[in-house]
Design a protein around this motif. Structure first.
Motif, PDB file in Angstrom:
ATOM      1  N   GLN A  75       0.865  -1.174   0.000  1.00  0.00           N
ATOM      2  CA  GLN A  75       0.000   0.000   0.000  1.00  0.00           C
ATOM      3  C   GLN A  75       0.905   1.228   0.000  1.00  0.00           C
ATOM      4  OE1 GLN A  75      -3.537   0.136   0.055  1.00  0.00           O
ATOM      5  NE2 GLN A  75      -3.499  -2.098  -0.217  1.00  0.00           N
ATOM      6  N   ASN A 167      -9.219  -0.916  -3.124  1.00  0.00           N
ATOM      7  CA  ASN A 167      -8.055  -0.302  -3.776  1.00  0.00           C
ATOM      8  C   ASN A 167      -8.383   0.143  -5.194  1.00  0.00           C
ATOM      9  OD1 ASN A 167      -5.451  -2.448  -2.278  1.00  0.00           O
ATOM     10  ND2 ASN A 167      -6.668  -0.768  -1.432  1.00  0.00           N
ATOM     11  N   LYS A 172      -7.369   3.306   0.073  1.00  0.00           N
ATOM     12  CA  LYS A 172      -6.291   2.511   0.656  1.00  0.00           C
ATOM     13  C   LYS A 172      -6.836   1.627   1.775  1.00  0.00           C
ATOM     14  CE  LYS A 172      -3.272   4.662  -1.905  1.00  0.00           C
ATOM     15  NZ  LYS A 172      -2.668   3.978  -3.065  1.00  0.00           N
ATOM     16  N   THR A 173      -6.123   0.568   2.076  1.00  0.00           N
ATOM     17  CA  THR A 173      -6.540  -0.344   3.144  1.00  0.00           C
ATOM     18  C   THR A 173      -5.360  -0.642   4.065  1.00  0.00           C
ATOM     19  OG1 THR A 173      -6.093  -2.209   1.647  1.00  0.00           O
ATOM     20  CG2 THR A 173      -8.383  -1.474   1.860  1.00  0.00           C
TER      21      THR A 173
END
Length: 348
Positions: A75, A167, A172-173
């Motif tokens: 990420q 995503n 974002k994760t």
């Protein structure tokens, strides 16, 4: 004769004067050198203790699922996220601890008690769902980051949606490493460190880790001299007792081991029967309390009244304990509160 004496006296005084000047110069040089060393040391200490700053973009290795298996996925953050959804209460609490309350635009899965010292801040966070939040509601909060429990990222139609689907929408994760297989307390410190880097609050993260490690050491000092083997149970809601193996809860096992307490069923799979519980004969049993669930006190009464289990050590010795769901399944820092409470109940 007098002239010779005066001449000799002049020579002696001159020599003394020269020696004095040399000594003073040497002393001055030594003092200046010492001051320089001290200054250099202070500069070095200041450089060493200065909190790290995040240089964006920053890329961290996190997680996603492929065919039901957790794998690594990077990420990349071009800047600190401004709008964050925490898919569980525990994830939100961790954000608060790092000084990031103002970044939270939503929280869900409110299944346990909120620590009193952060209760006021927690109330500032919009509640998206008392239970698990769905993907549409999550997206509706327009987050630029969704953070929390891994199990809620596993399914495209349940929970907040998969990592890949979020995503693909530019969201974002951050899956807490405490909530994936083979997690431990080190995973918690990793999560805190990485969240500190993502949000450029690395000094806060480092200070909080130091606080938690002190609590870890204090718990280890209280550990039982003999291993306390335990099993988890629940209420099936149909008059029967359910036995929980907890084989995915390695994070919980890591924390419980601090006081030498171990899950006897962690390597078991499938549905477990009451007969299995009788067979393993645990020293202690635990049941969780969570919002909206069956009162654990009633379940314990039901267990104690069951004639089949009267020879189990935990039942005979009344070593049956209620734990807070959020403390243990929030996958955050409140695991320490949970284990500390158990240590108190056990008289450690």
């Amino acid at each position: 004769m007098l002239i010779c004496f005066i001449a000799a006296l002049v020579v002696v005084l001159a020599a003394c004067s020269n020696n004095s000047d040399g000594s003073d110069q040497a002393n001055n040089s030594s003092q200046q050198a010492a001051k320089k060393v001290a200054t250099d040391e202070k500069t070095s200490d200041a450089e060493t203790s200065a909190p790290a700053e995040t240089t964006y973009p920053v890329t961290l290795s996190n997680y996603t699922t492929e065919n039901g298996t957790w794998v690594k996925k990077d990420q990349t953050f071009d800047k600190a996220p401004e709008r964050v959804v925490a898919n569980t209460q525990g994830a939100a609490e961790l954000m608060i601890r790092l000084g990031l309350t103002d970044k939270l635009v939503g929280v869900a899965a409110l299944f346990g008690s909120v620590p009193e010292d952060i209760a006021d801040e927690f109330k500032q966070i919009p509640v998206l769902a008392e239970g698990y939040v769905g993907k549409e509601v999550t997206i509706g909060a327009t987050p630029d980051l969704v953070v929390g429990r891994g199990g809620l990222f596993e399914d495209a139609d349940w929970g907040v949606g998969t990592v890949s689907s979020l995503n693909d929408m530019g969201i974002k994760t951050y899956v807490q490493s405490t909530s994936v297989p083979d997690a431990s307390l080190d995973s918690l410190y990793q999560d805190i460190t990485e969240l500190g880097e993502i949000f450029n609050v690395q000094a806060n993260a480092a200070a909080y880790i130091e606080t938690l490690k002190a609590r870890e050491n204090a718990l280890s000092a209280r550990a039982s001299a003999e291993t306390i083997n335990y099993a988890s149970f629940s209420d099936n809601g149909d008059g029967t007792i359910g036995i929980y193996n907890g084989n995915g809860d390695t994070f919980i096992e890591s924390a419980m081991s601090l006081i030498n307490m171990h899950n006897m069923l962690i390597n078991e799979t499938g549905t477990l029967s009451l007969e299995k519980l009788i067979e393993i004969n645990p020293d202690a049993m635990i049941i969780s309390r969570y919002a909206g669930g069956i009162d654990p006190e009633e379940t314990i009464k039901k267990l104690l009244a069951n004639k089949q289990v009267q020879n189990i050590n935990a039942v005979k010795n009344k070593k049956i304990y209620i734990i807070d769901f959020n403390n243990f399944w929030g996958y955050g820092d409140s695991i320490f509160t949970g284990v500390e409470g158990l240590a108190d109940d056990l008289g450690l």
